[in-house]
Design a protein around this motif. Structure first.
Motif, PDB file in Angstrom:
ATOM      1  N   LEU A 153       0.831  -1.212   0.000  1.00 26.19           N
ATOM      2  CA  LEU A 153       0.000   0.000   0.000  1.00 26.19           C
ATOM      3  C   LEU A 153       0.863   1.259   0.000  1.00 26.19           C
ATOM      4  CD1 LEU A 153      -2.941  -0.977   2.419  1.00 26.19           C
ATOM      5  CD2 LEU A 153      -2.948  -0.904  -0.089  1.00 26.19           C
ATOM      6  N   THR A 174       3.931   1.569  -1.280  1.00 25.21           N
ATOM      7  CA  THR A 174       4.537   1.710  -2.605  1.00 25.21           C
ATOM      8  C   THR A 174       3.498   2.116  -3.642  1.00 25.21           C
ATOM      9  OG1 THR A 174       5.959  -0.114  -1.923  1.00 25.21           O
ATOM     10  CG2 THR A 174       6.058   0.526  -4.226  1.00 25.21           C
ATOM     11  N   LEU A 175       2.318   1.554  -3.502  1.00 26.85           N
ATOM     12  CA  LEU A 175       1.229   1.891  -4.413  1.00 26.85           C
ATOM     13  C   LEU A 175       0.851   3.364  -4.281  1.00 26.85           C
ATOM     14  CD1 LEU A 175      -0.971   1.081  -6.400  1.00 26.85           C
ATOM     15  CD2 LEU A 175      -2.272   0.097  -4.509  1.00 26.85           C
ATOM     16  N   GLY A 176       0.884   3.885  -3.058  1.00 28.78           N
ATOM     17  CA  GLY A 176       0.595   5.302  -2.836  1.00 28.78           C
ATOM     18  C   GLY A 176       1.587   6.195  -3.583  1.00 28.78           C
ATOM     19  N   ARG A 177       2.864   5.813  -3.508  1.00 24.35           N
ATOM     20  CA  ARG A 177       3.900   6.568  -4.231  1.00 24.35           C
ATOM     21  C   ARG A 177       3.639   6.523  -5.741  1.00 24.35           C
ATOM     22  NH1 ARG A 177       8.728   8.210  -1.641  1.00 24.35           N
ATOM     23  NH2 ARG A 177       8.500   7.659   0.545  1.00 24.35           N
ATOM     24  N   PHE A 178       3.339   5.331  -6.211  1.00 26.95           N
ATOM     25  CA  PHE A 178       3.105   5.164  -7.643  1.00 26.95           C
ATOM     26  C   PHE A 178       1.936   6.030  -8.112  1.00 26.95           C
ATOM     27  CE2 PHE A 178       0.522   2.976 -10.873  1.00 26.95           C
ATOM     28  CZ  PHE A 178       1.392   3.079 -11.948  1.00 26.95           C
TER      29      PHE A 178
END
Lengths: 299, 299
Positions: free
Chosen positions: A244, A246-250
């Motif tokens: 979650l 890393t996904l937020g950064r993406f």
């Protein structure tokens, strides 16, 4: 001198069966016992002659093993560990090949008190599943990350074992492993699954058009999105926080790109696209992918 | 009977030089004149003997051509069209190979009044750029989409030309082409560029770790994110509406997946991951990708 003379593998999918083949090829005198809950899988393992013994029950496979490798989805590790807990030989080392390590270290530790646990993750695989999809050279020159709570003689032996199989071994803290793999593996899989789902759900473009013109880039994503559904479900459920984050950064970065497109900021786009090309170069220089165009696909 | 006896190609990158090679191989008697603004590219074209004549000036290349193919980034089409406008032979057909078609159709129409325009898009390529990266079989069994304003003898001849080169030809409305390719090509490229950028910008995970463990999935994305930066900048700037629409759908779906992970909804994840696997199957069945695991990468 073999690191282990008797090895048990629980789970004979792509990774378990590749491991069996690699052991046979590099350490042919190892006594290899394997187990799988699925009778169809066991039948293929026997037909392909991948092991000395094949058991239905995980506990029966481990009784005299010096090394037990769990090659099941991350969410199944705790149940398998409970199944083998009473059957392990004294001094047996338990390892695994899961793509998430902090949860596995905790689950195995709880289920197997007093047992030497050396979690492992060979960073290798294909989109195929099952015992027929495995092959002996899968781990050749690939990294295998070990995440024991404490490094010592047990992790040294497991490291020697993977080195014999052709892999390059690295020790890492389990939580750090999970953050690294969230970036290099878990997020890419999530994105691929997501985009393939999106593309097949549109109204203005038919699914047959999506398939027909997939050579423009989309087909690369479908390879990753063809990976084992249960294995990947378990990865996301068991590495939730790092995924979650890393996904937020993406998503943040993607929204910035979206804005650059909307406002016609060509320089922003070109600068990013130039930078990413250099990263590809590094991956090839590091021997982590082929230099051949299109992955060497036939034309 | 050759569809065209004299062909000019403007731009000798990956696609232009592959086209030249394919013409040489399948229609060796065609008189081929090519042009590129970059002296280094022209020198390579001469050294590789890819054409009968090589000119610096686009106008000089087209003077007696029956077919002119513009193989330059989409954003450069209008300027090149203006450059050749006064030089075209009577009856010459102008085509292109750009990945965006509505904008190209409009730009060429405005710059070349009275000229037969048959925009084209061979759905083929690799992540490499430049005249050395091209090869004759690039278009073999790949789709080439033509998007003329009106189908007729001119588009028939261009279709026959691509068929001779080994491609499969499809006619399509330009706006529909742009919606289809936004899904099958433009969005995948945008996502790949974005994720590779994100991965190289983290603090908790080093860039060398990202490269080292890229075999877990990330390396697939870096291939696409190694594609030509200027070409792709122009694609996004010139297919803005369809890309933003498709990107909006994707983000919606990704946020839904994010929520499923946060709330531990394993069934939602597994259902999607099972559905996407079937799409991969269709792409292989349609001959749009190799069945070999890992794209046939060497292990």
């Amino acid at each position: 001198m073999l690191p282990f003379a008797r090895v048990a593998i629980i789970g004979m999918g792509l990774i378990g069966s590749s491991l069996a083949r690699a052991i046979r090829e590099t350490m042919p005198t190892v006594r290899l016992t394997v187990s799988d809950g699925d009778p169809a899988v066991r039948a293929r393992v026997v037909a392909l002659d991948l092991a000395d013994d094949v058991t239905e029950n995980a506990g029966a496979a481990v009784v005299d093993a010096e090394l037990v490798v769990l090659a099941v989805p991350v969410g199944a590790m705790a149940a398998i560990a409970a199944e083998i807990a009473g059957e392990l030989a004294p001094g047996a080392i338990v390892s695994d090949v899961g793509s998430v390590k902090a949860r596995v270290l905790a689950d195995l530790g709880a289920a197997l008190p007093g047992v030497e646990i050396v979690p492992g993750h060979p960073v290798a695989g294909t989109e195929k599943s099952g015992p027929d999809a495995g092959f002996a050279s899968l781990f050749q020159d690939r990294w295998c990350i070990l995440t024991p709570a404490v490094a010592g003689p047990a992790s040294d032996r497991v490291a020697a074992f993977w080195t014999r199989l052709g892999a390059r071994v690295e020790l890492m803290d389990a939580a750090h492993h999970d953050r690294v793999l969230a970036v290099t593996s878990h997020l890419p899989h999530l994105i691929a699954y997501s985009i393939v789902g999106t593309a097949s759900d549109l109204e203005s473009v038919t699914r047959s058009e999506v398939i027909k013109y997939s050579a423009g880039g989309f087909r690369d994503f479908t390879r990753i999105a063809a990976s084992d559904p249960v294995m990947w479900r378990d990865v996301f459920l068991n590495n939730k926080d790092a995924v979650l984050e890393t996904l937020g950064r993406f998503t943040e970065d993607l929204v910035a790109l979206q804005r650059a497109i909307r406002w016609g900021e060509g320089d922003t786009l070109e600068a990013l696209f130039t930078r990413t090309r250099a990263i590809r170069r590094s991956i090839i220089d590091e021997g982590q992918d082929t230099e051949e165009p299109d992955f060497g696909r036939k034309h």
